[in-house]
Each structure stands twice: as structure tokens, then as C-alpha cells.
Design a protein around this motif. Structure first.
Motif, short mmCIF file in Angstrom:
data_model
loop_
_atom_site.label_atom_id
_atom_site.label_comp_id
_atom_site.label_asym_id
_atom_site.label_seq_id
_atom_site.Cartn_x
_atom_site.Cartn_y
_atom_site.Cartn_z
N TYR B 278 -4.51 6.80 5.14
CA TYR B 278 -4.60 6.98 3.70
C TYR B 278 -6.04 6.65 3.31
N GLN B 279 -6.26 6.63 2.02
CA GLN B 279 -7.63 6.32 1.59
C GLN B 279 -7.99 4.86 1.89
N HIS B 280 -7.08 3.94 1.60
CA HIS B 280 -7.40 2.52 1.76
C HIS B 280 -6.62 1.85 2.88
N VAL B 296 -6.02 -2.69 6.12
CA VAL B 296 -6.06 -2.49 4.68
C VAL B 296 -7.51 -2.71 4.24
N ASP B 297 -8.09 -1.70 3.63
CA ASP B 297 -9.46 -1.84 3.15
C ASP B 297 -9.49 -2.51 1.79
N GLY B 298 -10.40 -3.43 1.64
CA GLY B 298 -10.62 -4.03 0.33
C GLY B 298 -11.28 -2.99 -0.58
N GLY B 314 -6.25 4.46 -13.49
CA GLY B 314 -4.82 4.68 -13.24
C GLY B 314 -4.48 4.52 -11.77
N ALA B 315 -3.90 5.55 -11.19
CA ALA B 315 -3.47 5.49 -9.80
C ALA B 315 -4.64 5.34 -8.83
N GLN B 316 -5.87 5.58 -9.33
CA GLN B 316 -7.04 5.39 -8.47
C GLN B 316 -7.55 3.94 -8.50
N PHE B 317 -7.03 3.17 -9.42
CA PHE B 317 -7.38 1.74 -9.48
C PHE B 317 -7.01 1.13 -8.14
N TRP B 318 -8.00 0.57 -7.43
CA TRP B 318 -7.77 0.18 -6.04
C TRP B 318 -6.50 -0.64 -5.81
N MET B 322 -3.99 1.08 -3.25
CA MET B 322 -3.76 0.41 -1.98
C MET B 322 -2.28 0.04 -1.85
N THR B 323 -1.71 -0.47 -2.93
CA THR B 323 -0.31 -0.90 -2.88
C THR B 323 0.62 0.29 -2.65
#
Ligand SMILES: [Fe+2]
Ligand SMILES: [Fe+2]
Lengths: 470, 579
Positions: B278-280, B296-298, B314-318, B322-323
Motif C-alpha cells: 500500500y502507500q504507507h 508501517v511507514d511514518g 480526508g482519507a489522505q490524512f496519514w 495508514m490505519t
């Protein structure tokens, strides 16, 4: 600071290129030297004519010269092997051997190495004071040679613990120096290694019978799927052979001298003439043989079976055996006592691996007996020495609860108590042997209870100054 | 929990241990089994269960009588998440049926009978988590769920209603609530049913006993009297009364009004034989060693701390992105990767950046609905980890960012290994060593199901002992803690140095992989949940454990067991010995 590792610690494990191993061994070495000084040979020496292994090849493994003992170069060697070694037995038979410890077997392998490693310094501790009563400089040198090599065997096991078992391995390596033979709080692991070796007859018996047990244990580990252990043990076996030579020839010479004294005084009772009577030698054989049999453990063992199945510990000369090397179907015949009778039973071969090894050992022990009986024969005596029955004087295994005579008859505890002094060294026997133990430190001289050797060491004569005392 | 109309025996699939890969991506446009109607102005949502009989997630059964399978529940989970994130104005949720006379018959029996044990267990775990999520929405989001039981609710159907804050039952002289699992199927109402009847609804235990063995269930006044439902409502006033109750609940809600929801777009995910990316969040499979390495990337460069920016992202808020990714990964690994028995958890990033998440949560979770949702979502995902039947190992190495909320990931693990020093001596400078950091959020922001924080569970002790330890830890917040100190503080299991790290970790993992997976699952579950019990922990630790035991017993799953005989017209043959 750069250290020439091959000079300081002779090795063929690329110690110079392994920073991790260097650091581990470097922190262990001072503790080892401290142990050697406090628990090693008690007689002060300047130097000793010793063999040092500096390489595994023909030239390297036996370099002789006078060295100060605390400067002895304890090295780390693995026997050379081809790259394509395969597991010879057990469930993973045919797969490549392991160059790393599989986590699944970490605990078991570590335990096997620790038990083997614990016996090595233990025998040095047991023999610590023997030098004070050496019958000759030649014998004193042999004692020290055995001692430094047992020290090297400790190094070999510590190397494995350091290189392959992480922090836990290092802690176990430390503990090998912290347990001491006969220490009430922190004894050596195996009972037999907590008895002091009180005299030279016991020393020869120990190197003949107990070092031979070591040979067989190493032989099973030599088969291990864990390749570094296998190769380490193979190299140790070379040195072990010398220790047994010290025992075999030592007993040769005691028996030779006994024969001379019997002939000279025309009596078997040679104690008053400064010798060791043949029946006392037999009692020492009885004792050391039976105690060494105990070291093989119970005749039936699920541990041994598990080790075999997992590939950790094989049988003696596993690869030369012609069977399936799995033993899931095979049976094995076992001696035991049932309803007051000696009898035999058939058990799964997999469970009888300790007995299998012990049987190999017993056969091997016979060779010495033949040899000593030839000496008796050559001197014209009809008396013979022999190995007692495997059930005699046992404290481990199926005969533990029974009293068995050296000939193999079952007897009651009462009869045992009456006869035990005929079969095992009595207080009087021990006192007499002890009384003979007077040091002879003059080159070319020897004590009166033992004959000189037929050859010296490495082509040197018997009267060579093998040891310079301090 | 009935599957009426079938008289043929469910065919247990022969290759029972092979299960199809499960996918958790859903969005309202693709729901097969649910209808979601939102009345934004009134602050109400209607969630209607209308199961498509032929819409089973795997072949082999028909979802008759509004009986459900995992696919139905995955959609329900999606609904609960969207209600919380996309519908901030919804303050009461009515859960009802789109079918006449039939609220829900519970889990489909043929599905259960044909499923391998692992599937049943995973299914029950997921449904339990979704029910807990419904209660969590009521308790922490001001979204009060009301079950409008407009037909018979049996087994899992009644259990779904039990997860709601109120249960309204239609009084039509035929609709009942029932837990028929014991008498009809020889298993338990294992989706929280037994536990919620006594612990939540406070039904007297002898009545609970009668109820749970009475296959036809209870209706009307008696159901109210026994507290099985809150109210029975005549058919003719049903719709208005349900709406009144919902409006009353919405009026009492603490959920702020006037918010604008955020979209939850599909997750960007790359799957390959090597892992899932995934992205993070990144997962790499190591099938030979039976493990998966999760990183898990910070946040890259920190987290915006202004609320406007948080809402804009929104959903891009890390923290949310991440969650969501971690949630999806956990679900996929649990459902699809049964043989990856060890999960290694790492983080990667900057300690300070990671702490920005904390600050946003600490500052705003009380006054901003979105931040509050993020907090509780991360809490629920951590709880998923807690009940995951895999060995969880945290590896804390240089470059990791186990700080505050992310430190919870490590604390959720069965063991934590922290590298003392650095692996590459020549290249590193002082300060490059691995560090962890405690923050306020390690002291109760993300409680476990036993009601304690993970630190509280870790240092659980009699009264003052445990409290003292926690009080001491509290003084250490905000400070970078290195391996040796972390070891002394009891925050990590071991702190091997560079010499030992590789060997220690490798051997530990291999050793773990050689142990019995069942014994590990049992052992880990015991160690993770110390101390007090809550209703939630009782559902997982007792009800589920008993249910899973019953599932493997021949009396339930054997050829003559009750699950297999159900619907064949023949009686189960029980081994009568009590064990
Ligand atoms: Fe040795
Ligand atoms: Fe030896």
C-alpha cells in the motif's frame, strides 16, 4: 590495534575476517586464562615439550616444541570437508547439511554442545594435582599434553557456542568456566566428572575408559547434520586418539612392571615390593569401565531417538552402516533383568541408540584387554584381566536396581556388600596405590611401580627433558 | 439461525482446507445485501438487510431467509465505517430488514457445515469485530444503533440486534427473538449472543438458560419482561414508532452537527506473489519461513496539525490512510494467509514526525468529529491485532519510528526486539540508534478489550505495584529511549547488539515457527489479555474459545454431528459423554 589472529589463536575458521567472533572470543579468552591458572595444572613449570595444532593438514596439526603452558596457543579448527555433504540419517536424510543452527533445534544442539563442552575442562580440573606425583617427566608431559588439548576441546565447543548460538551461547560459554569439578554449589554436569582423579593408575584408566566414552560421543556428533559441529568433532577425534594412547600404554607399562615384580619376587602379592598387584589393577578396570558405561545413559532413550530423527546426533560410523538410516521399523535386542533372571528383550531400534553406541564402545574396550593379556602371556603368567559384565556396578539404566557380579550373576544386596571389596578398589587398595605416588622429576628416571615407555615423544628419547619445572 | 426449505444435506467440501481468497473492498454502489438510506437533515440512517439468496461469497449454499455469510458481513462492516466517516450528521442508525416477517436468520448453516474450521473461526472473529464496532459507534461516535426487528430474529440475527443500543420488536403475534443454536445446531450463539444477553441486557441467568435452549424463541410481552427486547410495537404503528425512537436517540446524541463527511476511496494496493503493498504499509511474504514482514511507514514530513488541513486531506490524512491500509492488510492476512504464522512488525520514519499524529489526536479528538473517528478507528485496528491468532513480533531497529501511537503496534506484539547500537558501525553516527518514545496516547487513548492500555496490561500487577510502574512510565513521556534503557524499563523483550542481532532474531523466528500453531494461539491469547474482563474480552476469550472447541468436536462437525445433520431430517447422534 591489529592483532594477528592466526598467530594468537591458530584457526581455520577465518577468525581474522569475522569481527563478531573476534569480539566474542576476545572477551572470553581472559576468563579462560584465568581459569587455566587457577584450575589447571598445579605443578609450576617453565615450559613443556608440547604438540600444538596450527592447522588441520598433515604438517600443521602436530607441531612440537617447548612452550610455557599459559602461552599455549589454543586454536580453533574444523576438519576439511567437501561442499556437498548431505544429511546421512533421520527424517531429513539426503538434504544438504546445515551451515547454520536451525531455530527449531537450537535448544537441543546447544544442550548437546554444552554437555560435551562441560566434560573437557572438567577432566583438567580432575587431574589438576596429578603432576605433583608424576612417575617421570615423560608422563608429566603426557599429562600436560592431555590437559592442554582438553583445553582446546573446550575452545572448540566455545567457538561453536559463540559463532552460532548468539547471546545465549555466550552465556553458556561463560558458564563452562564457572562450573567446576567437585564444586558443591556449581558442579560439572555429569557425575563422573566431579570425582578427583586421585592417582596415576586412575589417570591411565580414565584416559583409557572415560576418554574413550568421549571418543564415541564425538563420533555421534561427527555425524551431525549441523556441519560446523560435525567438522569440529572430527578434528577433536584426532587428539582424543592420543589421550587414549596415553591410557593404553600407561596400563601396558603398569602391567609390565607388575609382571616383572611378580617374576622377581615369585609372588602375586607384590604390594610390599612397591608394585600394584594384578587383582588391584582388575578392580580399577572394573570401576572405571562400569562408571564409563553409565555415561552412555539409559539403554532406552527417547531423547536419543529424537536427536537421531532430527539429524542432530547419528550412530557410530553412521555412513558405513547398511540400513535405512531411519530406524522406524528396526528392532534391537536388549539385556535386562526380569523376574530375577538375566534375559533379553526386543525393543524398537530407534529407542535403543544409547545401547547401540555402548555396544560399539564395549567392543573397542576389549582391544586393550587383549593387549594387556598378551603382556601377561609374554611374561609367562596364566592370570588374565577382563571386562566385567555390563550389569556390574551400574548406577544408570536397566541394571541400576540390581546387584550383578563381574561375571554377570545376579546376587542380593547382602552378598554384594560382603564381596564388593573383592571387585572394586577397597580403601586399603587405594591407600596402597596412593602410597606409591611419589614424584620422579629427574630426566630418564622412573617410579618403581611402572615400566618406562618403549619410545619417547616425537622421536625424542625417554630421558629427554620433556618438562622444565619452575 | 434457520435455513428452512432445505432438506438435502449440505455437502461438506472435500478439499475443505482450501478456501477462496477474500477481498474486503466494498462501496455502497456494489452492495448485494444491504440498503443504506441516509436522511441527513434528520440525522438518521436506515440500514436494511435484504440478502440476495444467490449472492454467497463462496459457492455451495443459498442465503435463504436473510441468513448471512462472510460477504454479507463485509458489507455491513463497510456500512459502519462509511456512516462514521462519510456521514458526520447521522446520529442514529436504524438496523432493520428489507424482507417481510424475517429480520435475519443468522449465519447460514450450510455455509457453516461446508466450511473448514479455519474459515468458521475467521468468520466468527470478523463478525464479532463488526458487532463490537457497532457498539463502539454508539459509545464513542454518538451514532446510536437501534434494532428495528420487524420479523423473526434468530441466532446471529438476534445477535446482530443485541449489538444495538435498543431492540424494538414488532408485535405481530408471530415474530420472535431466538437463540436456537444449542437446541438445533449443537453449537453456541457465538457472535456475542450468550454474553450480551446476560452482561449487556442483564437477563437473569436461569431465564437466559431457558431462552438459549428454546428453539422457537420468545415473543411479545414476555420478551420485554425478560429484557430480551426493550419494547414491542404493534404492526400498525411500527414505522412511526421506530422513527420516533430514532429521532429521540439522535436528539440525545453528542455528535456535533453541521460537519461535512469525507470520501473513503478504494485503497490503492498492489498484490503480488511476494506480498501486498500500500502507500504507507508494506507486507512481504516469506513462505519458506512461514512469516510476513510488515512495515508501517511514518508520515512523510509530519502530519498537518490544523483541522482545516486535516479535513481537506480526508482519507489522505496519514493517520487515517495508514490505519485503513493496516486494517485491510490484517483482514487479508488473517483470511488468506493461514500459513504465515508469524507477523514481524516494523516501522520506518522519523520519531518526531510520527508524534504529530498524537498531537492532533490529543488536541482535537474531543472537539472534532473526524479526529475522534481516526482515534477510535486506530483503536479498533489495534484491537484486531490483539485478537489475531498469529505470533506478533516487533523489530525495533535504527530508522524506525515506534513513538506514541505507533509504539502501540510494538506493545500489541507478543515480543519486542530492539537493536542496541547500529548494524553498520562505520557508516553511522551517534544518534542513529533505534529509539522509541512514550506519549500520552500510550496511557489509555487506545484501550484493549480488557479496558486497560497496552502498557497497563504489560505491567499489570496487584494494585499499587502496577499503578506505580505506570506512574513511573508516565514521567518518561516525550523522551527518546534507546535499547538498553528500554530493556531496563521493561518496554522490550530483548536488546541484542549488532553482534547478536541477526542470529538472535533468526533463531527466535525459526524456533517460533517450529512450535505447534494451536498451542501458540492459545498461549498468546492468554498472555495478551491479563487482568480484568469486560463484556468484549469475555466474548473473545470465553465465548469464542468455547465455540471454537465445540466446532472441532464430532458432536458438531463430525459426520453425524448436529451441524452436518441440520436440514437433513435426521437427528444428530451425540457422543453422550460430558467432557
Ligand atoms: Fe576431549
Ligand atoms: Fe580427551
Amino acid at each position: 590495534m591489529s592483532i594477528d589472529y592466526s598467530e594468537k589463536i591458530p584457526n581455520n575458521v577465518d577468525l581474522a575476517g569475522d569481527r563478531k567472533l573476534q569480539r566474542a572470543l576476545e572477551s572470553w579468552q581472559p576468563n579462560f586464562l584465568n581459569w587455566w591458572v587457577t584450575m589447571g595444572p598445579a605443578v609450576p613449570t617453565q615450559d613443556v615439550y608440547l604438540r600444538t595444532a596450527v592447522d588441520v593438514g598433515k604438517e600443521g596439526w602436530a607441531q612440537f616444541g617447548h612452550v610455557a603452558m599459559e602461552e599455549y596457543r589454543w586454536g580453533v579448527f574444523l576438519a576439511e570437508r567437501g561442499d556437498d555433504r548431505r544429511i546421512a540419517f533421520g527424517e531429513q536424510k539426503g538434504e544438504p547439511v546445515w551451515q547454520q543452527v536451525p531455530g527449531e533445534y537450537r535448544a537441543d544442539l546447544q544442550r548437546l554442545i554444552v554437555i560435551q563442552g562441560d566434560t573437557e575442562p572438567a577432566s583438567v580440573e580432575q587431574q589438576r594435582r596429578l603432576g605433583e606425583t608424576a612417575p617421570s617427566l615423560y608422563d608429566l608431559r603426557n599429562l600436560f599434553q592431555v590437559n592442554v588439548e582438553e583445553g582446546r576441546h573446550l575452545w572448540a565447543m566455545v567457538y561453536l557456542l559463540h559463532a552460532y548460538f548468539g547471546r545465549n551461547g555466550r552465556e553458556e560459554a561463560e558458564a563452562l568456566l564457572q562450573r567446576n569439578s567437585g564444586d558443591l554449589d556449581s558442579p560439572r554436569i555429569l557425575g563422573a566428572f566431579n570425582e578427583e582423579t586421585p592417582d596415576w593408575l586412575s589417570f591411565f584408566m580414565f584416559t583409557y575408559f572415560t576418554d574413550r566414552d568421549g571418543k564415541y560421543q564425538l563420533g555421534t556428533l561427527k555425524e551431525s547434520a549441523f556441519d560446523p559441529l560435525s567438522r569440529t568433532c572430527e578434528f577433536m577425534l584426532k587428539e582424543e586418539a592420543h589421550h587414549m594412547f596415553v591410557g593404553t600404554t600407561g596400563i601396558d607399562r603398569v602391567i609390565t612392571r607388575t609382571c616383572e615384580l611378580m617374576r622377581e619376587h615369585d609372588t602375586t602379592d607384590i604390594a610390599p615390593h612397591g608394585g600394584i598387584a594384578l587383582n588391584v589393577i582388575q578392580k580399577y578396570i572394573n570401576f572405571h569401565y562400569s562408571v564409563s558405561l553409565d555415561l552412555f545413559g539409559s539403554e532406552q532413550s527417547t531423547n536419543a531417538a529424537n536427536y537421531f530423527t532430527a539429524g542432530l546426533k547419528g550412530r557410530w560410523q553412521e555412513e558405513r552402516r547398511r540400513d535405512d538410516h531411519l530406524l522406524t521399523e528396526a528392532g534391537f535386542s536388549i539385556d535386562l533383568v526380569r523376574d530375577g533372571q538375566m534375559t533379553q528383550d526386543e525393543v524398537p531400534a530407534l529407542l535403543a541408540l544409547n545401547l547401540d553406541l555402548r555396544n560399539e564402545y564395549v567392543k573397542d574396550c576389549q582391544s586393550g584387554l587383549k593387549r594387556w593379556n598378551k603382556i601377561l602371556e609374554k611374561h609367562g603368567f596364566d592370570e588374565r584381566v577382563y571386562l566385567p559384565h555390563v550389569g556390574f556396578n551400574r548406577h544408570v539404566g536397566l541394571f541400576r536396581e540390581h546387584q550383578v557380579t563381574p561375571k554377570g550373576d545376579l546376587i542380593s544386596a547382602d552378598v554384594w556388600a560382603q564381596k564388593v571389596d573383592d571387585w572394586l578398589p577397597s580403601e586399603a587398595d587405594k591407600t596402597h596405590v596412593q602410597s606409591l605416588m611419589r614424584p620422579v622429576y629427574e630426566a630418564g628416571k622412573i617410579a618403581g611401580w611402572i615400566a618406562p615407555p618403549s619410545n619417547g615423544i616425537n622421536g625424542k628419547p625417554f630421558d629427554y627433558e620433556y618438562v622444565h619445572l619452575a | 439461525m434457520t435455513d428452512a426449505g432445505t432438506t438435502t444435506q449440505a455437502q461438506p467440501s472435500s478439499g475443505a482446507e482450501t478456501t477462496p481468497a477474500v477481498d474486503f473492498d466494498r462501496e455502497p454502489g456494489s452492495y448485494k445485501h444491504w440498503k443504506l438510506d441516509v436522511d441527513d437533515a434528520a440525522g438518521l440512517a436506515y440500514v436494511r438487510l435484504d440478502i440476495a439468496e444467490d449472492g454467497g461469497i463462496v459457492p455451495g449454499y443459498e442465503l435463504k431467509m436473510n441468513s448471512y455469510d462472510l460477504g454479507v458481513d463485509i458489507e455491513l462492516y463497510d456500512i459502519t465505517q462509511r456512516l462514521r466517516f462519510s456521514h458526520p450528521n447521522v446520529r442514529a442508525v436504524v438496523l432493520t430488514s428489507g424482507k417481510d416477517k424475517n429480520f435475519c436468520a443468522g449465519a447460514n448453516i450450510r455455509m457453516l457445515a461446508q466450511s473448514p474450521h479455519s474459515w468458521k473461526v475467521n468468520f466468527c472473529k470478523f463478525t464479532n469485530e463488526t458487532r463490537n464496532g457497532i457498539e463502539d459507534a454508539t459509545a464513542h461516535s454518538g451514532q446510536t444503533w437501534i434494532a428495528a426487528v420487524n420479523g423473526t430474529a434468530a441466532g446471529g440475527g438476534y445477535e446482530m440486534a443485541l449489538a444495538c443500543d435498543q431492540i424494538l420488536l414488532i408485535d405481530d403475534n408471530s415474530s420472535t427473538v431466538a437463540l436456537p443454536e444449542v437446541p438445533l445446531l449443537g453449537v453456541l450463539p457465538g457472535t456475542g449472543g450468550l454474553t450480551r444477553v446476560t452482561d449487556k441486557r442483564r437477563v437473569r441467568k436461569d431465564r437466559a438458560d431457558v431462552f438459549a435452549t428454546k428453539s422457537e424463541g420468545i415473543r411479545g410481552k414476555q420478551a420485554v419482561e425478560w429484557k430480551l427486547v426493550d419494547e414491542v410495537i404493534p404492526k400498525r404503528t411500527w414505522d412511526e414508532t421506530v422513527r420516533e425512537r430514532a429521532e429521540a436517540a439522535a436528539a440525545a446524541s453528542s455528535r456535533p452537527t453541521g460537519g461535512t463527511g469525507i470520501e473513503l476511496p478504494p485503497l490503492q494496493r498492489t498484490e503480488s506473489v511476494e506480498g501486498i503493498d500500500y502507500q504507507h504499509v508494506h507486507a512481504t511474504f516469506d513462505r519458506d519461513r512461514g512469516l510476513v514482514e510488515i512495515t508501517v511507514d511514518g508520515p512523510d514530513g509530519g502530519v498537518p496539525e490544523s483541522l482545516e488541513r486535516v479535513h481537506e486531506l480526508g482519507a489522505q490524512f496519514w493517520p487515517l490512510a495508514m490505519t485503513r491500509e493496516l486494517d485491510d492488510l490484517i483482514l487479508r492476512l488473517r483470511a488468506n494467509e493461514l500459513e504465515l504464522g508469524t507477523w514481524i512488525i516494523r516501522t520506518r520514519g522519523d520519531v518526531e514526525d510520527a508524534l504529530a499524529m498524537e498531537r492532533v489526536i490529543e488536541t482535537h479528538s474531543k472537539d472534532d468529529w473526524l479526529v475522534n473517528e481516526v482515534r477510535h478507528y486506530f483503536k479498533r485496528v489495534l484491537k484486531r491485532l490483539d485478537v489475531t491468532s498469529r505470533s506478533l513480533i516487533a523489530l525495533i531497529a535504527p530508522g524506525s519510528c515506534f513513538a506514541g501511537a505507533l509504539l502501540e503496534l510494538a506493545l500489541a506484539c507478543d515480543r519486542q526486539y530492539m537493536l542496541d547500537g547500529t548494524l553498520d558501525e562505520d557508516d553511522s553516527e551517534q544518534g542513529d540508534e533505534a529509539q522509541i518514545m512514550l506519549s500520552e496516547s500510550n496511557f489509555g487513548t487506545f484501550p484493549m478489550s480488557n479496558g486497560l492500555s497496552r502498557l497497563g496490561s504489560r505491567f499489570y500487577g496487584p494494585g499499587a505495584d502496577g499503578d506505580d510502574h505506570i506512574a513511573k512510565m508516565r514521567q518518561e513521556t516525550g523522551r527518546r529511549i534507546q535499547a538498553v534503557e528500554a530493556m531496563e524499563m521493561g518496554l522490550v523483550t530483548d536488546a541484542p547488539d549488532d553482534i547478536d542481532w541477526d542470529d538472535e532474531v533468526r533463531i527466535m523466528l525459526e524456533e517460533r515457527a517450529s512450535l505447534s500453531p494451536d498451542a501458540l494461539t492459545g498461549m498468546e491469547a492468554n498472555h495478551r489479555f491479563v487482568g480484568p474482563e469486560t463484556m468484549e474480552s469475555r466474548i473473545f476469550s470465553r465465548l469464542t474459545a468455547w465455540q471454537n472447541w465445540i466446532f472441532v468436536r464430532p458432536n458438531a462437525s463430525g459426520p453425524d454431528g448436529a451441524l452436518r445433520k441440520y436440514g437433513t431430517g435426521r437427528k444428530a447422534e451425540f457422543d453422550r459423554r460430558r467432557v
